[in-house]
Design a protein around this motif. Sequence first.
Motif, PDB file in Angstrom:
ATOM      1  N   THR A 184     114.517  79.692  -9.549  1.00 49.34           N
ATOM      2  CA  THR A 184     114.827  78.766  -8.458  1.00 49.34           C
ATOM      3  C   THR A 184     115.085  77.373  -9.030  1.00 49.34           C
ATOM      4  O   THR A 184     114.820  77.095 -10.207  1.00 49.34           O
ATOM      5  N   ALA A 185     115.603  76.498  -8.184  1.00 46.78           N
ATOM      6  CA  ALA A 185     115.941  75.136  -8.603  1.00 46.78           C
ATOM      7  C   ALA A 185     114.728  74.445  -9.215  1.00 46.78           C
ATOM      8  O   ALA A 185     113.631  74.476  -8.652  1.00 46.78           O
ATOM      9  N   GLY A 186     114.947  73.839 -10.378  1.00 48.79           N
ATOM     10  CA  GLY A 186     113.889  73.106 -11.049  1.00 48.79           C
ATOM     11  C   GLY A 186     113.096  73.907 -12.054  1.00 48.79           C
ATOM     12  O   GLY A 186     112.264  73.339 -12.781  1.00 48.79           O
ATOM     13  N   ASP A 187     113.329  75.206 -12.146  1.00 47.46           N
ATOM     14  CA  ASP A 187     112.585  76.053 -13.083  1.00 47.46           C
ATOM     15  C   ASP A 187     112.976  75.765 -14.529  1.00 47.46           C
ATOM     16  O   ASP A 187     114.084  75.296 -14.817  1.00 47.46           O
ATOM     17  N   SER A 188     112.065  76.093 -15.418  1.00 48.07           N
ATOM     18  CA  SER A 188     112.340  76.110 -16.854  1.00 48.07           C
ATOM     19  C   SER A 188     112.427  77.571 -17.289  1.00 48.07           C
ATOM     20  O   SER A 188     111.493  78.347 -17.052  1.00 48.07           O
ATOM     21  N   VAL A 189     113.553  77.935 -17.906  1.00 45.94           N
ATOM     22  CA  VAL A 189     113.850  79.330 -18.215  1.00 45.94           C
ATOM     23  C   VAL A 189     114.157  79.466 -19.701  1.00 45.94           C
ATOM     24  O   VAL A 189     114.844  78.618 -20.279  1.00 45.94           O
ATOM     25  N   VAL A 190     113.670  80.550 -20.306  1.00 45.96           N
ATOM     26  CA  VAL A 190     113.976  80.858 -21.696  1.00 45.96           C
ATOM     27  C   VAL A 190     114.696  82.203 -21.750  1.00 45.96           C
ATOM     28  O   VAL A 190     114.248  83.175 -21.127  1.00 45.96           O
ATOM     29  N   ILE A 191     115.800  82.252 -22.486  1.00 45.70           N
ATOM     30  CA  ILE A 191     116.537  83.495 -22.708  1.00 45.70           C
ATOM     31  C   ILE A 191     116.401  83.843 -24.178  1.00 45.70           C
ATOM     32  O   ILE A 191     116.856  83.088 -25.046  1.00 45.70           O
ATOM     33  N   LEU A 244     109.204  73.106 -28.294  1.00 45.43           N
ATOM     34  CA  LEU A 244     110.226  72.449 -27.477  1.00 45.43           C
ATOM     35  C   LEU A 244     109.831  72.453 -26.008  1.00 45.43           C
ATOM     36  O   LEU A 244     109.953  71.442 -25.306  1.00 45.43           O
ATOM     37  N   LEU A 245     109.341  73.605 -25.523  1.00 49.30           N
ATOM     38  CA  LEU A 245     108.945  73.715 -24.120  1.00 49.30           C
ATOM     39  C   LEU A 245     107.778  72.785 -23.784  1.00 49.30           C
ATOM     40  O   LEU A 245     107.725  72.205 -22.698  1.00 49.30           O
ATOM     41  N   ARG A 246     106.839  72.663 -24.698  1.00 48.64           N
ATOM     42  CA  ARG A 246     105.702  71.762 -24.452  1.00 48.64           C
ATOM     43  C   ARG A 246     106.195  70.344 -24.186  1.00 48.64           C
ATOM     44  O   ARG A 246     105.692  69.642 -23.308  1.00 48.64           O
ATOM     45  N   GLN A 247     107.188  69.937 -24.960  1.00 49.70           N
ATOM     46  CA  GLN A 247     107.727  68.592 -24.789  1.00 49.70           C
ATOM     47  C   GLN A 247     108.540  68.471 -23.500  1.00 49.70           C
ATOM     48  O   GLN A 247     108.396  67.482 -22.761  1.00 49.70           O
ATOM     49  N   LEU A 248     109.369  69.477 -23.216  1.00 51.39           N
ATOM     50  CA  LEU A 248     110.255  69.414 -22.045  1.00 51.39           C
ATOM     51  C   LEU A 248     109.480  69.470 -20.735  1.00 51.39           C
ATOM     52  O   LEU A 248     109.869  68.836 -19.740  1.00 51.39           O
ATOM     53  N   THR A 249     108.405  70.248 -20.715  1.00 54.56           N
ATOM     54  CA  THR A 249     107.703  70.520 -19.454  1.00 54.56           C
ATOM     55  C   THR A 249     106.357  69.814 -19.351  1.00 54.56           C
ATOM     56  O   THR A 249     105.604  70.079 -18.412  1.00 54.56           O
ATOM     57  N   TRP A 250     106.063  68.909 -20.322  1.00 47.83           N
ATOM     58  CA  TRP A 250     104.761  68.229 -20.347  1.00 47.83           C
ATOM     59  C   TRP A 250     103.614  69.247 -20.380  1.00 47.83           C
ATOM     60  O   TRP A 250     102.591  69.084 -19.731  1.00 47.83           O
ATOM     61  N   GLY A 251     103.849  70.322 -21.114  1.00 48.14           N
ATOM     62  CA  GLY A 251     102.805  71.314 -21.315  1.00 48.14           C
ATOM     63  C   GLY A 251     102.767  72.437 -20.313  1.00 48.14           C
ATOM     64  O   GLY A 251     101.993  73.391 -20.471  1.00 48.14           O
ATOM     65  N   ALA A 252     103.583  72.385 -19.269  1.00 44.86           N
ATOM     66  CA  ALA A 252     103.529  73.430 -18.236  1.00 44.86           C
ATOM     67  C   ALA A 252     104.160  74.740 -18.708  1.00 44.86           C
ATOM     68  O   ALA A 252     103.847  75.809 -18.176  1.00 44.86           O
ATOM     69  N   MET A 253     105.067  74.700 -19.668  1.00 45.10           N
ATOM     70  CA  MET A 253     105.755  75.851 -20.262  1.00 45.10           C
ATOM     71  C   MET A 253     106.743  76.494 -19.277  1.00 45.10           C
ATOM     72  O   MET A 253     107.013  75.948 -18.205  1.00 45.10           O
ATOM     73  N   ALA A 254     107.270  77.645 -19.638  1.00 49.15           N
ATOM     74  CA  ALA A 254     108.384  78.245 -18.886  1.00 49.15           C
ATOM     75  C   ALA A 254     107.916  78.941 -17.613  1.00 49.15           C
ATOM     76  O   ALA A 254     106.821  79.510 -17.552  1.00 49.15           O
ATOM     77  N   ASP A 255     108.781  78.904 -16.628  1.00 46.76           N
ATOM     78  CA  ASP A 255     108.542  79.665 -15.394  1.00 46.76           C
ATOM     79  C   ASP A 255     109.023  81.102 -15.549  1.00 46.76           C
ATOM     80  O   ASP A 255     108.431  82.020 -14.969  1.00 46.76           O
TER      81      ASP A 255
END
Length: 369
Positions: A184-191, A244-255
Amino acid sequence: MKTRAAVLWAPGEPWSVETIELDDPRQGEVLVRLVATGLCHSDEHMRDGTNMMQYPFIGGHEGSGIVERVGPGVDDLEPGDHVVFSFIPSCGRCRSCSRGMSSVCDMGAHIGIGLQISDGTARHRARDKDARLMCVTGTFAEHTVVNRASCIKITPDVPLDKAALVGCGVTTGWGSSVYVGEVTAGDSVVILGMGGVGCGAVQGAAQAGARHVVVVDPSEFKRSEATRFGATHTAETASEAQELLRQLTWGAMADVVVITVDKMTGQHLAPAMALLGKGGICVQVAISDPKEASADISLIDLTSMRKSVRGSWYGNANPHSDVPLLLRMYMEGKILLDEMITKTYTLDEINNGFEDMRRAEIIRGMVVF
């Protein structure tokens, strides 16, 4: 009639391009002249012996073409119709289809056998032996006979050489992000993996409004290509992506994490799960050895962080509705297909195409007839 096809005679051997005999279509079947077929890692798994079928068999399952003849009982297709093959046939009547789960239609049981759905016999013969078909389609051929349930009629304005991609890779990847991962909008996704399926997953995540789309792939070429399809960041390894995700998401990680590596093993799961934050969804798409029966995973992490692992087959799509949908989106400029085709080959060059795949030099290779 006689036609030409790429036939496999034993695991580990190269594809043999040769003339075969092809029977007329019978009840519920159609004869199709192929225009194009994609080179998918699933075909490579059949060639290298990871997934086995009785030999000889004709490869290919991601194809498109023009109907030349219809058998008895086929009343919704006629000569001249443009079709995309669905690598999973769907009847529209079984319990799965009636519940909106046609990607797991009961007819899908036939794809590992490779004989005609209608009567369990062969229409293709190579060197006087019955030849089986990859996903009961056998698109590595100039002509093929398939069940009507494997054909999706499309409008003639769609370029057939691009439409073939939606018969497997694009739909599988796009659906894995949108339907299975529920991005959904605003999610952090890893492929994880940037082949044809991964490219579809990237586009699906971007279309769904993901804030971050991180592609992880060891190939520098594939990472460089990822941004044109919607990736916002890339990483060479899962551990690099974790930081990278820790920095991008302030520690929240991928959805959402979508696994589309070339060959899945149980060791891929734990690093994928480590990229997820609380309540995250790991979507497992990649094909594994059928004998693979164990996976590394932290059970306490699964429970206490409320994470989940979901299987994705054909992106959990409904091909008779989603293939036309995605092709409309392509025609409207919302899905990129032309850019996915890194290189085209003739049928005689098919082994070159798979070598390019193994060297990670292409996103998708395409045989154009």
